[in-house]
Design an enzyme around this catalytic site. Structure first.
Site, PDB file in Angstrom:
ATOM      1  N   THR A 237       0.816  -1.205   0.000  1.00 25.87           N
ATOM      2  CA  THR A 237       0.000   0.000   0.000  1.00 25.87           C
ATOM      3  C   THR A 237       0.852   1.258   0.000  1.00 25.87           C
ATOM      4  O   THR A 237       1.931   1.289   0.578  1.00 25.87           O
ATOM      5  CB  THR A 237      -0.964   0.017   1.195  1.00 25.87           C
ATOM      6  OG1 THR A 237      -1.750   1.215   1.149  1.00 25.87           O
ATOM      7  CG2 THR A 237      -0.214  -0.014   2.520  1.00 25.87           C
ATOM      8  N   CYS A 238       0.340   2.286  -0.652  1.00 27.04           N
ATOM      9  CA  CYS A 238       1.040   3.566  -0.741  1.00 27.04           C
ATOM     10  C   CYS A 238       0.350   4.620   0.124  1.00 27.04           C
ATOM     11  O   CYS A 238       0.223   5.764  -0.269  1.00 27.04           O
ATOM     12  CB  CYS A 238       1.092   4.028  -2.192  1.00 27.04           C
ATOM     13  SG  CYS A 238       1.963   2.909  -3.298  1.00 27.04           S
ATOM     14  N   VAL A 239      -0.132   4.216   1.321  1.00 26.66           N
ATOM     15  CA  VAL A 239      -0.726   5.203   2.217  1.00 26.66           C
ATOM     16  C   VAL A 239       0.343   6.191   2.662  1.00 26.66           C
ATOM     17  O   VAL A 239       1.530   5.958   2.479  1.00 26.66           O
ATOM     18  CB  VAL A 239      -1.375   4.534   3.445  1.00 26.66           C
ATOM     19  CG1 VAL A 239      -2.533   3.643   3.036  1.00 26.66           C
ATOM     20  CG2 VAL A 239      -0.363   3.761   4.256  1.00 26.66           C
TER      21      VAL A 239
END
Length: 417
Positions: A237-239
């Site tokens: 994930t690229c949170v």
């Protein structure tokens, strides 16, 4: 759940260097750079480079995609990450070799705007546990015509392969210590406590993988904590960088280790429930109710719920808290209160704040950049004019990879005044 016994054989790595062969000698990890690059060859990637970043060096890594600790099963199979580079038998059990004190960091041209920075020295370094590691940095850009989702998959797999490649050097190198994880039977009088492990599963570069399966495809799943420590959960994930639960954080889960230390003392560690965090209300309800049913099935008296990300995941957090308390399951929430909460509930009366990340830092110029420094202007929260004429960069703390997250183990904290 007391049948599994995981032994982590710790090989302490105190330095890294390039050499003609890949091996561990005298606590130094030597790396055959050409062999590693060849091993990582992928038609989806181009401009592959491998470099080194040691604690205290004037080095900046940007944009950071993931951080991974090199590990490999010591059972003859040589598996590392089940579902990606290893099978499923023996996960969470037996022996696993760990190269402690080093990591693989992946970088390259932007995948999503929510990436981050790791500085190996200077004011940002004191806020980042990864600045204290000997890091092998893999930089690769997407091949022409590759979509962002394909790029993310390729660089994620390259990081896992690099960690696997390096971990093989630990086989036969001799270990310095052993960490043993096992859940023996304890007094029935102790409260049964589980972790509800919120896991982003929202698509558009916001995904995680359990046993190699996209978490979007999963109903809430009960795991033995050893499975988590043995590499079944991989970050994809690229949170926002400060909130990112890197693969390294999953492998070295401080919350799991804390509950292990208290198992049989003041609680009974009942397991880990992986809860996919979906964007749709219908799916949020499905996952919330599924998680609560699992908690009731294992007769949990209490659950600890660390949030991943922020914004719409707070609906899942509060919904799950409310449902648990309705069924007599006490809840403790772990959250970063850097912004106003998007949701709340009266039942959320035991909350741990892992720290604020709005403070602005001035980062000095560095001698070496691994990746693309100009992409700092594309990171979530960083202003477009954050690079000064003198080369300094002004950015908020939340661009620092793994600043806090909710797994406990960061270098910031929240205090009540």
């Amino acid at each position: 759940m007391n049948g599994l016994k995981l032994e982590l054989e710790i090989v302490e790595i105190k330095d890294i260097a390039f050499d003609s062969t890949t091996a561990v000698r005298d606590h130094i990890l030597y790396i055959d750079k050409e062999e590693l690059i060849n091993y990582l060859d992928d038609p989806r990637l181009q401009n592959m480079e491998v470099d080194l970043a040691r604690p205290g060096e004037s080095v900046r890594i940007i944009p950071v995609k993931d951080v991974i600790e090199p590990r490999i099963k010591d059972d003859g199979t040589g598996g590392s990450f089940p579902g990606f580079l290893g099978g499923y038998e023996g996960v969470g059990d037996g022996k696993t070799i760990v190269l402690r004190g080093c990591s693989v960091i992946t970088t390259g041209k932007i995948v999503g705007f929510q990436e981050g920075i790791i500085d190996m020295s200077g004011p940002a370094a004191r806020h980042c546990e990864f600045s204290e590691l000997n890091n092998v940095v893999v930089k690769a850009d997407p091949a022409d015509g590759i979509e962002p989702s394909e790029h993310e998959a390729a660089i994620r797999e390259a990081g896992l392969k690099a960690a696997h490649f390096l971990a093989k050097a630990g086989i036969g190198a001799g270990f310095d210590s052993v960490e043993t994880y096992q859940l023996p039977e304890v007094s029935a009088e102790l409260p049964r406590v589980a972790i509800m492990y919120m896991t982003i599963a929202q698509g558009l570069l916001h995904d995680n993988y359990v046993y190699g399966i996209d978490a979007k495809m999963l109903h809430p799943t009960l795991l033995h904590p050893n499975e988590l420590l043995d590499g079944v959960l991989v970050n994809g994930t690229c949170v926002v960088a400060a909130d990112k639960q890197t693969t390294y954080r999953h492998q070295n889960n401080a919350l799991v280790r804390e509950l292990y230390a208290r198992h049989g003392v003041d609680l009974n560690f009942a397991g880990v429930i992986v809860v996919p965090v979906r964007p749709e209300l219908k799916e949020k309800k499905r996952c919330c109710n599924g998680a609560v049913n699992l908690a009731r099935t294992i007769r949990a008296d209490g659950v600890i719920i660390p949030e991943e990300g922020g914004g719409n995941p707070e609906a899942d957090l509060m919904m799950t808290c409310r449902a648990c308390e309705k069924h007599g399951i006490k809840t403790v929430l772990i959250i970063a209160l850097e912004d106003p909460l998007t949701d709340t509930t009266p039942e959320a009366d035991a909350v741990i704040d892992v720290g604020n990340d709005d403070e602005v830092l001035t980062l000095p110029p560095v001698k070496k950049v691994l990746g693309y420094e100009e992409q700092v202007q594309l990171l979530s929260g960083a202003p477009e004019n954050c690079i000064g004429d003198d080369g300094t960069i002004q950015v908020p703390l939340y661009v620092i990879t793994g600043l806090h997250g909710s797994l406990i183990g960061s270098h910031v904290r929240g205090e009540v005044y």
